[in-house]
Structures are given as structure tokens and as C-alpha cells.
Enzyme design. Sequence first.
Site, PDB file in Angstrom:
ATOM      1  N   HIS A 162      -3.632 -10.927  -4.233  1.00 17.88           N
ATOM      2  CA  HIS A 162      -2.917 -11.841  -3.334  1.00 17.88           C
ATOM      3  C   HIS A 162      -3.844 -12.515  -2.327  1.00 17.88           C
ATOM      4  CE1 HIS A 162      -2.314  -8.413  -0.391  1.00 17.88           C
ATOM      5  NE2 HIS A 162      -2.381  -9.379   0.473  1.00 17.88           N
ATOM      6  N   ASP A 198      -3.119  -5.023  -7.606  1.00 15.64           N
ATOM      7  CA  ASP A 198      -3.393  -6.142  -6.706  1.00 15.64           C
ATOM      8  C   ASP A 198      -4.894  -6.329  -6.428  1.00 15.64           C
ATOM      9  OD1 ASP A 198      -3.201  -8.117  -4.812  1.00 15.64           O
ATOM     10  OD2 ASP A 198      -1.632  -7.144  -3.650  1.00 15.64           O
ATOM     11  N   SER A 253      -5.698  -6.345   4.034  1.00 11.52           N
ATOM     12  CA  SER A 253      -5.582  -6.474   2.593  1.00 11.52           C
ATOM     13  C   SER A 253      -6.947  -6.631   1.971  1.00 11.52           C
ATOM     14  CB  SER A 253      -4.730  -7.673   2.231  1.00 11.52           C
ATOM     15  OG  SER A 253      -3.417  -7.258   2.196  1.00 11.52           O
TER      16      SER A 253
HETATM   17  N1  ARG Z   1       2.812  -7.355   1.595  1.00 14.82           N
HETATM   18  C1  ARG Z   1       1.420  -7.545   1.352  1.00 14.82           C
HETATM   19  C2  ARG Z   1       0.759  -8.221   2.587  1.00 14.82           C
HETATM   20  O1  ARG Z   1       1.327  -8.324   3.580  1.00 14.82           O
HETATM   21  C3  ARG Z   1       1.163  -8.240   0.062  1.00 14.82           C
HETATM   22  C4  ARG Z   1       1.707  -9.616  -0.075  1.00 14.82           C
HETATM   23  C5  ARG Z   1       1.459 -10.338  -1.345  1.00 14.82           C
HETATM   24  N2  ARG Z   1       2.448 -10.041  -2.364  1.00 14.82           N
HETATM   25  C6  ARG Z   1       3.622 -10.668  -2.503  1.00 14.82           C
HETATM   26  N3  ARG Z   1       4.436 -10.213  -3.402  1.00 14.82           N
HETATM   27  N4  ARG Z   1       3.987 -11.682  -1.774  1.00 14.82           N
HETATM   28  O2  ARG Z   1       0.112  -9.186   2.592  1.00 14.82           O
HETATM   29  N1  ASP Z   2      -0.507  -6.960   2.806  1.00 17.11           N
HETATM   30  C1  ASP Z   2      -1.187  -7.051   4.089  1.00 17.11           C
HETATM   31  C2  ASP Z   2      -2.360  -8.020   4.032  1.00 17.11           C
HETATM   32  O1  ASP Z   2      -2.321  -8.980   3.327  1.00 17.11           O
HETATM   33  C3  ASP Z   2      -1.540  -5.723   4.601  1.00 17.11           C
HETATM   34  C4  ASP Z   2      -0.454  -5.166   5.452  1.00 17.11           C
HETATM   35  O2  ASP Z   2       0.190  -5.915   6.190  1.00 17.11           O
HETATM   36  O3  ASP Z   2      -0.309  -3.950   5.446  1.00 17.11           O
HETATM   37  O4  ASP Z   2      -3.278  -7.962   4.817  1.00 17.11           O
END
Ligand code: ARG
Ligand code: ASP
Length: 702
Positions: A83, A220, A637
Amino acid sequence: MKRILFAAAACLLSIAAKADEGMWLPSLISQRIADMQEKGFRLSAEDIYDINQASLKDAVVLFGRGCTGELVSPEGLLITNHHCGYGQIQKHSSVEHDYLRDGFWAMTRDEELPNKGLTVSFLERMEDVTPLILKGVTDKMSEAERVKIVSKNSEALMDKVEKEGKGIRATVEALYYGNQYFLFVYREYQDVRLVGAPPSSIGKFGGETDNWMWPRHTGDFSIFRIYADKDNNPAPYSKDNVPYSPKKYFKISTAGIHEGDFTFIYGFPGRTQEYIHSDAVKYIQDTGDPHKIMLRTKRLEIMNRYMGESQKVRIQYSAKKASVANAWKKWQGEVKGLKKMKTPSVKKQYEEKFENWAAGTQYEGITKRLAGLYGELEPLQFVYDYYSEAIMACELLKYAPKACKVDDKTGLIDRDATKETAEAFFKDYHMPVDKETFTAMMTEFDRNVPEDSKPAYFRKQMLEYGSAQAWAEALFSTSVFTSLEKVTGLSDIVVEDPALELVSHVNEWIAPVRTKIREINQQLQLAYRDYMRGQMEFAEAAEGAAGRNAFYPDANLTLRVAYGHIKGYSPADGAYYLPSSTIKGIMEKDNPEIFDYNIPQRLRDIYAAKDYGRWADESGEVPVCFIATNHTTGGNSGSPVINADGNLIGLNFDRVWEGTMSDIVFDPDKCRNIALDIRYVLFTIEKLAGATHLIDEMTLVD
Ligand code: ARG
Ligand code: ASP
């Protein structure tokens, strides 16, 4: 009497870090190293951060402007999340080469794809520069005057430092609301090429459905390579550049992980607000988050509908949708967590204790001052939220003012530059999505923003057209900024256009709101600076040095260390989650009918044949993800998850739904970071992609 008060205060000091909470500054890690070693870490503070010789920090980079990555080979190979590389993978994708859908693997160095605008930054050093930055600041000064001096001193320092060498970039960052200032010196590399990415059915497996959730099975990750000039220095993209040779890269542990193992995360957490006033939390929980969630629900519904109908639109909007959906879902978890933790009332009780202690000191009354300022800020913040989340959700309004590029010499339209921007914009633009979004957003704006806070122009348009929909019809059919043909056909700079007219009215209306918010924020900064010191002194009075040492600066996209251990958790009464997942779980979720759960056929075949090669764990399955108690946030991330010996065991990518309030309050029982097990990365590279040459570059240790 005093004793009792302190004892009571001590139990309320939930404000300061406990258990595995905390994001610590690497240069000060010697203050924590005894605790880390007691918890299992086997290296020294100098192994983590050293400016005289290579240390782990030299293997960690800020990837782009909001993720972390780490070096894993002597030839500049870098891993981050799928991502995090999503924007780049998406930009290289088209209906013919759908790398999002099919994945991408460079089988030779020549096939590695350059990415304009993408940079990675290594931290060279960091140092406390508080006296230098505050030179000339006095107690009598207004906050605005202080800001001016601080930024003048910072600029002078940054200018000086940036002359030190090629690619050097310096920033000065405030810690603890400006009680301290640190200089961060980076070396920034500009030639970063895409080497590999699994298909989204692996890299984004579970999609928005599983996002922010455990149990998780998302692969990921994506792989890049840093290129440098012949002297290993930063240089813009060139065919002649060579793979960067790092001072340090991570060895990869394939030994496996177990509950209770020490873990440590090295990365760039973006933003936390652990020390804010109860009223600020209350606004987030009861007003800010709920309205933003509602607006994004509407936008997502529109995007989903069009994306479901066409592959082209799905590619165009996949990155945009992921970013809209991500915060949307996090806020929902955050609201739940704050309510569950009763954070507004817990903070309120703490503030009362604080004021009892502060009576007669310079800190007396400070929490009331903060409450007063929030009283002024909130109605403005609400309007601003609608500006940024509703009005600015319209792509046309963001594009129109930047569409026409002017030739500096002639002052006339620069057709080539205009065309270039237009092509980039329209590659990923589908007007019907934008038009419906505009309609929905204006309708909500009309419904929720108080009448006297709306721009006069908005009321006039709504009156004239009778509805947001009719207004949208008129706007999108008359503006020239809605199609590539119209924009590239322009022979003159456009000054009159309904989209530009709207933007200019919006700007005129939001400018004073912004100014007022800035003024109040400056006063908040001033008050928080005192409150922050007060909270530390209060903790010290109650708990001694340990009380004070439990404070860590809020995240601000600077390099931090978070340590903890691998641990499951109980999401709800009667349930317990194990700390790791395996390929078996992927097969349980697999469903060709559901986009988010439709895995590549190849993975099904591998599973059926149990063709796992060297990547199975003791149970005979391939490990996929695990959770741990490290305190992380957005920006973390892609961060390396490191074991007690300093070897790479995983890639951080998310947090659990029950713990997303950790940006405001950390619950050791529920807050878990989610990491990708490095063995699943290796398995995917070898078994799915057949890109074993990449593994050969790495150093594996068992
Ligand atoms: N939740 C994670 C972060 O905050 C991964 C986000 C990317 N994945 C998604 N399905 N949108 O960035
Ligand atoms: N998914 C998040 C990021 O992209 C990490 C988090 O918020 O825990 O940095």
C-alpha cells in the site's frame, strides 16, 4: 494529606506511558536500553543509533513522504508495503499492463521501473538544537512573534546544514509542543525503481473488508531498489546510475516467531496526540470523526458503484478509494476505542487532579485556558472539516486552478506543460464519479453547516439552481476543465470558468476561517507548551523520575523506536485472538466470487500440493501475519519489525480495529500492530513470482 493526593494522582497518570506504549527518539535510546534489554533485546544502544559507525538506523528510510522502508541487500534492495508503493504500481498500470491486478516482477535490472517524484531519505543524524532555535525568544513575546523567530532560526540552520553535501535535507522539528527542538539531517535519494509487487489479490488481500482488522492475511509488501551515482551519492534518475550500496542492511531471520518474543519497530510514525485536553478528544469522538465518516461513506458508495461497472474506472479510482477508505475505517475504530476507554471523562478527572496539584504554581488554571480555547476553535474546526472533507472532495475544484500552466517568459499559456498536467489528471478521472460526489457533498454541506457560516456564493447558487444536483449539471457541463480534449485545445489561459469562480469564492470564504484557526492554534501551542511541562512535573511529583521518564514526544514523522513483544489479545468478552496467522486462513477466506478474497489460482495449486519449499513453520503451514504490542501509527507502514538480535522478522503494516485510538490513548490490552511475517514475503517471491534472484541478494539467518 499530600501523600493521599499523590497516591490518587499516581493512579490517574494514565497520561504517561505504561507497558509497551511509547515511540522513543533513537538518539536518546540509551535512556530506555536497560528496559529493552530486560525485556529480551540483545543488542546495545549504539547498535540502534550511532553517528560514527554504521548502525541499524542506516538500514531504515523514510519512503516517499509518509511510509517507512528498509534495506535488505548490499545492492540497495528495499522493502516496504504494497500500500506504500501502491501509487507507483498504479501509475505504471493500464488496462494492457494491469500490475495492480497481476503483479509486477523485474527479472533483470533493466526491467526495474523508475518513479518520478519518489524519494527515500536516510537519517544521517539528529541533535537537540533547542538553545539555537530559541535564540532571541523571550517570555514576554506573543506566540506569533515566537513563531517568527523560531522559523527564522530554523531556516538559517537548515540552510547551513544543507550545504554539507549532495542530497542533504534538513528539518527542525518541535517536540513536546516546542519545549524542545531537534535538527534532523537526511540524505535523500531520488532514483528509486520498482522491482516487484505481488498481485493485489495477495498484496491487498482482504481489501477494505479486512483493513484495520485481525485476523489478517494480507501480503502487504512491494520491493524497490535505490540507485545512486558512481560515488554512491544521490542523483536524479539516469540510465548511468548504479545500485546504491548501503552502510547497513537487515539480515533476515527465518527462524520463526513465538508469542512473547521481543519485537522492536524502527520507523517514521506520522502523528499522535497523546497529551491533549479532554475537550479536544470529545470533539474528535462526538463531532469531528462522525461527520467525516458520514461524508466519506457517501463518497465511497459512489466510487464503489462506478468501479464495479468498469475495469477502467476501477484502475483509475483504486488508489483514491484506498486512501479515502483507510481513514474512514480507522476513524470508526477510533471512536469505538475512545468510547470504550471513556477517554474524555478519564482525561477530565485527570485534569481535575492536575489542577489540584497545580494550585499556586505557574500551571494553575491551564486546563481551563485550554477548554476556553477549544470552545472558540470547535465551530471553526467544524466548518473547516466541511471545507476539506466535502468541498475539497471534488476533484474538479482541485484541478481547475492548476490546469493552465503559464510560460514564464511570454506570460502566455504553456501548451506542453498544460497538456502534461492534463494527461496525468485525466488518466485517472471519471467525470460522472466527480459530478455525483459534488452533488452529494454539497447536499451535506447545505444540510450540516450552520447557515451563517456558509459562503454567500454557495447560498446564491443553491437558491438559483434549487438543488445541488441541478447546480452540478450546470457546473460540469459548462466548465472547460472536465475533459482532456477541452483542456488541451485551449489557446489562452482561462480566467473565467464556473469552476474557477466557485474556487475563488470558496478561497475567499475559507481564508479568514483559516487565519482564525491558526491564531487559536498558536494560543493552544502556547498553552500546551506549559501544560506539557506541567504534566511532566506532576508525574515527577507523584512518581519520581520514573514518572517523568515515561513521557515520549508525540509522533511527527521523525524516526522512532517502539518496542514490545508478540502477543494475542481479547477483542471482546469471551474471545481471544492468537498472535499469528497462516496460509490456511487465506484458503478459508478464499472465494472467487468476492473481489477482496479471490486469490491467484497459483496459490491454490501451491496450497493443494503443499509445495511450500523452505517456508513452512513448525506446524507445516506457511506463516502469514502476526501481531505485537508495539506502539505505531500511520507512517510506520513498511517499518521493519526486528527481533532481539536485530534481524528482520516482519514488515509492519497496520493496527487492530480495537486499538486504533492509540494515536490518542494507548490501551495495552487492546493495542496491537499488525505485521507481515517475512517468511510469507520470501515464499511469495520464490513460489509465486519465481523471482529467486532477489532472495539470493539477501542474507538469511536461521
Ligand atoms: N490500514 C493501513 C494503514 O493505515 C493499511 C491501508 C492500506 N490498505 C487498504 N486496504 N486501504 O495505512
Ligand atoms: N497502515 C498504517 C500506515 O500506513 C499504519 C498504522 O496506522 O498502523 O502507516
